[in-house]
Design a protein around this motif. Structure first.
Motif, short mmCIF file in Angstrom:
data_model
loop_
_atom_site.label_atom_id
_atom_site.label_comp_id
_atom_site.label_asym_id
_atom_site.label_seq_id
_atom_site.Cartn_x
_atom_site.Cartn_y
_atom_site.Cartn_z
N PHE A 535 0.73 -1.13 0.05
CA PHE A 535 -0.11 -0.03 0.05
C PHE A 535 0.83 1.29 0.00
CE2 PHE A 535 0.36 1.47 4.36
CZ PHE A 535 -0.10 2.74 4.31
N PHE A 536 0.25 2.48 -0.74
CA PHE A 536 1.03 3.50 -0.46
C PHE A 536 -0.04 4.64 -0.54
CE2 PHE A 536 0.52 2.48 -5.03
CZ PHE A 536 0.06 4.00 -5.77
N GLY A 537 0.40 5.79 0.17
CA GLY A 537 -0.76 6.86 0.23
C GLY A 537 -0.10 8.13 0.50
N VAL A 538 -0.74 9.01 0.04
CA VAL A 538 -0.55 10.64 0.42
C VAL A 538 -1.31 11.24 1.04
CG1 VAL A 538 1.22 10.50 -1.83
CG2 VAL A 538 -1.42 11.07 -2.00
N ARG A 539 -0.79 12.31 1.86
CA ARG A 539 -1.81 13.03 2.64
C ARG A 539 -1.32 14.37 2.73
NH1 ARG A 539 -4.89 11.74 7.51
NH2 ARG A 539 -5.58 13.60 8.64
N LEU A 540 -2.30 15.75 2.59
CA LEU A 540 -2.07 16.84 2.69
C LEU A 540 -3.13 17.63 3.76
CD1 LEU A 540 -0.27 19.00 1.25
CD2 LEU A 540 -2.59 19.62 -0.10
#
Length: 978
Positions: A535-540
């Motif tokens: 899994f990979f994820g990004v967040r702002l």
């Protein structure tokens, strides 16, 4: 202090109440997933086997069939207890029980069925271990429901339970960062704690959650995905129990005192102590698919603390009130009380819909009969009264196949008052002996916060994987107030009685403000090949601080050209995480894992409170001379109160951590499992202080080349600087600039072994680590201790080195075994001694910079030679200034044991006698005397040719424990039904 707005709680309850659909199902951190295989006794997978998952009680039932490889999976499961039944034509059915699942669990159960000719009249029953998925998950300790109930803890709170994970300590600190940087997430919803106005590592009890309500607790040095955010340090995930549950009641008493139970370190025969614990829970079946669970705890623990004044020092206080001397000379009593309750409603009518609503409230009070705690450093327990509450709700519905809507929300509130011990006497230190009187500096104050969070998200099966999108929102109200009781220093007892010494007093108003945070995240999980999960994820995130709370200090602007109200009002924070989990055998026996990521913490509410309260109205007084009245805590009329200011720099921001970890979890033989993991963490943008009002150029130097910025004056064993030549701007006192130039690095490895069967279990974990930083004084709990003095030969980087929070070795071990009617449980914990820097006594400002807690000793061979044999840490430093945190105090041990004896059945439920023993191995750690050199009161300070010489002598008690931290042995006897 502003009261917690209860109307917010009622509004939240009403909002989630009208949103309940006719069926619900949760997922993510609020739900669990169960997978497994069905295999014939010949080793061949069984295709088309019917697998039924049934809740123990009324949690509903679900069915599925195995695929060609004999595999099955159940998702969106509510936390709770389950039974698994597998059957196929020509085989005897197998029934596996009981499996306890918590939010976020991914359990794997391999089932074997035996061939049998019809007619089939029997069912094979299998007993599952307490945690099929394994206690060690992604490098952190995970406790199941049975273990939380079975293990003894003296302080019944989440911090104590989390300390079983060897990277964590009893104040929730982890991987070299203090507990204030650990975020608690309960049932998938963050729960925030009002901070102490000053201390970073004070003990937190989390009163709202009774231990009887906990279903599981998972400690993670870093979050597993981008959905969890808000902590630069660690995460503590907890799941409250969901019904049905067997009701239970525990009542008991404890007695301590006399030579057997009093502490050998305290060298006292303490008073008889009484402690009790009562807890219970009961469930109600609201419908065939809905349950209500009520839990409650009542707890009191009493323990002795060592006297503030040793017998040798007491006579020197003659002239003070005799009752006050008696109070300071005898052991004090620490009493901690907590009352808490929680209610949880769960409804799961099908596999596509789940809903829960949970509320918890608690009251806690820690008080002292006698002088109370000695220091704020690290995990000191402070006098405190607190009220905490938390309301949370979760709703998950599968709108259509492959599309799941997940909505969680919560409101939590925390109100804490830190009352000074010993009747509000200010802190007083005798520099000659190191004796500390009164309340610790900064120990009094109050704070509160109320947080509302919304966590809407969708999960969508796309391109062979699962995409999750979310829009989290948080609004927080804060109140912070620190009472300025003052800090008094005297050379010795006669000087105290005569009122001759040094003192500082800070007075600042209360600060009220609001912070907000809005974020967006996306993460994608998929299996590129069988047995491999990635899994990979990004967040702002966008976090905002109030823009109008700090008032412009015109006098400071005119004097320095700096505006104290000019600071960033919003912070954009980018985060990303990726992980890999590989199950090469596809049966859960071996798991390889790794992760890396970047995540941000929240703005420090305590520092924001300081920014807003110390703008125009705050004053600070620094005075040396006669007329200091203690314990009244008053200064003479001639003492000058000057404005004191705290301001943020233009690049202020929340801390940011980057982490990487990799490891393996493997089932060795039978019920034995091994876990190995290595981890690295780097945290930047830690706030550090500079005093902008320190003189720009030194006035002189000492014989070792240390700069001296102000005129020094000696009073017995004290050396202080109060003249205006120590100030750059004489009209102001301390002007603190908070700059995010601090950093911390951690590297460590954990090895753990677990043995688990249906009747016994053993787990031991060892962590070896090293933490370095430039966050000098972070653990001392005082603003002045955080300054970084420039020392000759250090290249300006003296503060970089071993962290105040560095603990190289940690061990935790737990064990439970049952034999007939007897069940024995034990908890053992160990940590290395805490680091300290050889320095001068508090009250000695050797460089005249206005701070009396940050001066490092010069290791003079002629003075320290008698100590070298006992303290090898000094050997390599002779002829130079002491290296930061180069020495360590004694190691700490703790052993708690519980014996449970079954007495049969009472009213249809099991009855048992419970005996708990606490602190059976006494620890020799405590507050260490870190003063290497003392000022010689029989000689005088001299100044010649720009060189200032302070008369010094060796401290023969260097490194000894001034105040033991042990609280004595305790025996608790209880009776339990259910």
């Amino acid at each position: 202090m502003r009261p917690i707005p209860i109307v917010i709680v009622l509004y939240a309850l009403a909002a989630v109440g009208v949103a309940v659909p006719p069926g619900a199902a949760a997922q993510g951190v609020t739900t669990a997933t169960l997978s497994g295989t069905v295999t014939a006794s010949t080793g061949q997978p069984v295709r088309g086997a019917l697998v039924t998952l049934s809740g123990v009680g009324s949690s509903g039932a679900h069915e599925t069939t195995t695929d060609a490889g004999g595999a099955f999976v159940f998702g969106l499961l509510a936390p709770g207890s389950y039974e698994i039944r597998a059957e196929a034509l020509g085989y005897r059915p197998v029934l596996a029980r009981t499996l306890v699942l918590s939010g976020g669990d991914r359990a794997h159960v391999p089932l074997t069925i035996n061939a049998s000719a019809p007619p089939i009249l029997t069912v094979d029953t299998v007993a599952l271990a307490a945690s099929v998925s394994g206690r060690w998950s992604a490098g952190s300790s995970t406790l199941g429901a049975g273990e939380i109930d079975g293990l003894p803890f003296r302080d019944e709170d989440l911090a104590q339970v989390s300390a079983l994970s060897s990277p964590f300590d009893g104040a929730l600190g982890s991987q070299g960062l203090p507990g204030s940087m650990t975020l608690l997430i309960v049932d998938g919803v963050p729960v925030y704690r009002a901070p102490h106005p000053l201390a970073r590592a004070e003990r937190a009890s989390f009163a709202a959650f009774p231990r009887s309500s906990l279903g599981a607790l998972s400690t993670r040095p870093h979050a597993g995905d981008v959905e969890a955010s808000g902590a630069a340090g660690a995460y503590l995930f907890a799941t409250t129990r969901s019904g049905p549950s067997v009701g239970g009641l525990s009542l008991g008493g404890a007695w301590s005192g006399g030579p057997l139970w009093s502490s050998s370190e305290l060298d006292i025969s303490g008073p008889t102590l009484t402690s009790f614990q009562a807890d219970g829970r009961a469930s109600l079946e609201a419908s065939p698919t809905s349950t209500i669970l009520v839990s409650a705890d009542a707890f009191q623990s009493e323990a002795p603390l060592g006297p503030r004044v040793a017998e040798a020092v007491a006579p020197t206080l003659a002239g003070l009130d005799t009752e006050l001397i008696a109070t300071l000379s005898r052991p004090s009593l620490e009493r901690f009380q907590r009352f808490s309750t929680s209610v949880r409603f769960d409804s799961q009518q099908s596999a596509s819909g789940y809903f829960f609503l949970r509320g918890a409230v608690g009251y806690a009070k820690r008080e002292f009969e006698g002088p109370g705690p000695v220091t704020l450093a690290r995990d000191a327990a402070l006098p405190e009264e607190s009220v905490d509450f938390s309301v949370a709700a979760g709703l998950v519905r599968e709108q259509r196949r492959g599309l799941v809507f997940d909505f969680r929300m919560g409101v939590s509130g925390s109100s804490r008052t830190f009352d000074p011990a010993t009747g509000g006497m200010p802190s007083a230190t005798l520099a000659a002996s190191g004796t500390r009187l009164g309340v610790v500096f900064g120990g009094a104050g109050e704070s509160s916060r109320v947080d509302g969070v919304l966590l809407p998200a969708i999960r969508w099966n796309v391109a062979g994987g699962t995409l999750k999108l979310g829009l989290p929102l948080r609004v927080s109200t804060h109140t912070v107030h620190r009472e300025g009781l003052g800090d008094f220093f005297y050379s010795d007892g006669p000087a105290l009685v005569a009122g001759q010494g040094f003192a500082t007093v800070l007075r600042a108003p209360e600060a009220d403000f609001v912070t907000r945070e809005f974020g967006v995240f996306a993460q994608y999980e998929f299996e590129p090949s069988p047995g491999v999960q990635t899994f990979f994820g990004v967040r702002l995130d966008q976090e905002t601080a109030p823009g109008g709370e700090a008032t412009l200090n015109s006098a400071w602007l005119q004097a320095a050209g700096l505006a104290n109200d000019d600071y960033p009002k919003s912070f954009t924070q980018f985060g990303a995480r990726a992980s890999l989990l590989w199950d090469p055998s596809a049966d859960g026996s071996t798991r390889l894992f790794g992760s890396l990521g970047v995540h941000h913490g929240d703005l420090d509410a305590g520092l924001l409170g300081e920014l807003f309260s110390q703008d125009t109205e705050a004053t600070s007084t620094r005075y040396a001379g006669s007329g200091l009245s203690w314990p009244a805590g008053t200064l003479p009329s001639g003492a000058t109160a000057r404005p004191t200011i705290t301001l943020f720099g233009p690049d202020a921001r929340a801390p940011r951590s980057a982490h990487a970890s990799a490891g393996i979890a493997r089932r060795l033989v039978g019920a034995v499992s091994l876990h190995l993991e290595g981890a690295y963490r780097r945290t930047d943008f830690l706030m550090r202080r500079r005093n902008l009002n320190r003189a720009l150029t030194p006035q002189a130097a000492d014989p070792n080349g240390r700069d001296v910025f102000g005129t020094l004056q000696q009073s017995g064993a004290l050396v202080t600087a109060t003249a205006d030549d120590a100030r750059r701007f004489p009209a102001f006192e301390a002007v603190w600039a908070l700059d995010p130039d601090g950093w911390s690095e951690y590297a460590g490895a954990t090895v753990a072994l677990q043995y688990s069967t249906a009747s016994s279990g053993l787990a031991i974990a060892y962590t070896r680590s090293r933490t370095t930083d430039n966050w000098i004084g972070a653990a001392r709990g005082h603003a002045g201790a955080e300054l970084s003095p420039a020392l000759p030969g250090s290249g300006g980087a003296w503060a970089e080195g071993v962290s105040d929070f560095d603990v190289p070795d940690r061990v935790s071990a737990t064990g439970t075994t049952a034999y007939g009617p007897l069940t024995l449980s034990a908890v053992y914990r160990y940590r290395s001694g805490l680091p300290f820097t050889p320095r001068y006594r508090d009250g000695v400002d050797a460089n005249g910079d206005g701070s009396y807690r940050n001066d490092v000793a010069f290791v003079d061979a002629t003075l320290v030679d008698p100590l070298l044999a006992e303290w090898p840490c000094l050997s390599g430093q002779v002829g130079g200034f002491a290296v930061r945190n180069s020495c360590r105090g004694p190691a700490a041990h703790a052993l708690d044991v519980r014996l449970r004896v079954s007495l049969g059945s009472v009213m249809g439920r099991e009855a048992s006698l419970v005996l708990d023993g606490f602190d059976l191995i006494e620890s020799g750690d405590g507050v260490v005397d870190d003063a290497l050199l003392l000022v010689d009161p029989a000689s005088t300070l001299t100044t010649a040719g720009g060189v200032v010489t302070i008369p010094l002598v060796t401290n023969p008690g260097f490194g000894r424990v001034l105040y033991p931290a042990t609280r004595g042995r305790m025996l608790r006897v209880g009776f339990r039904i259910g």
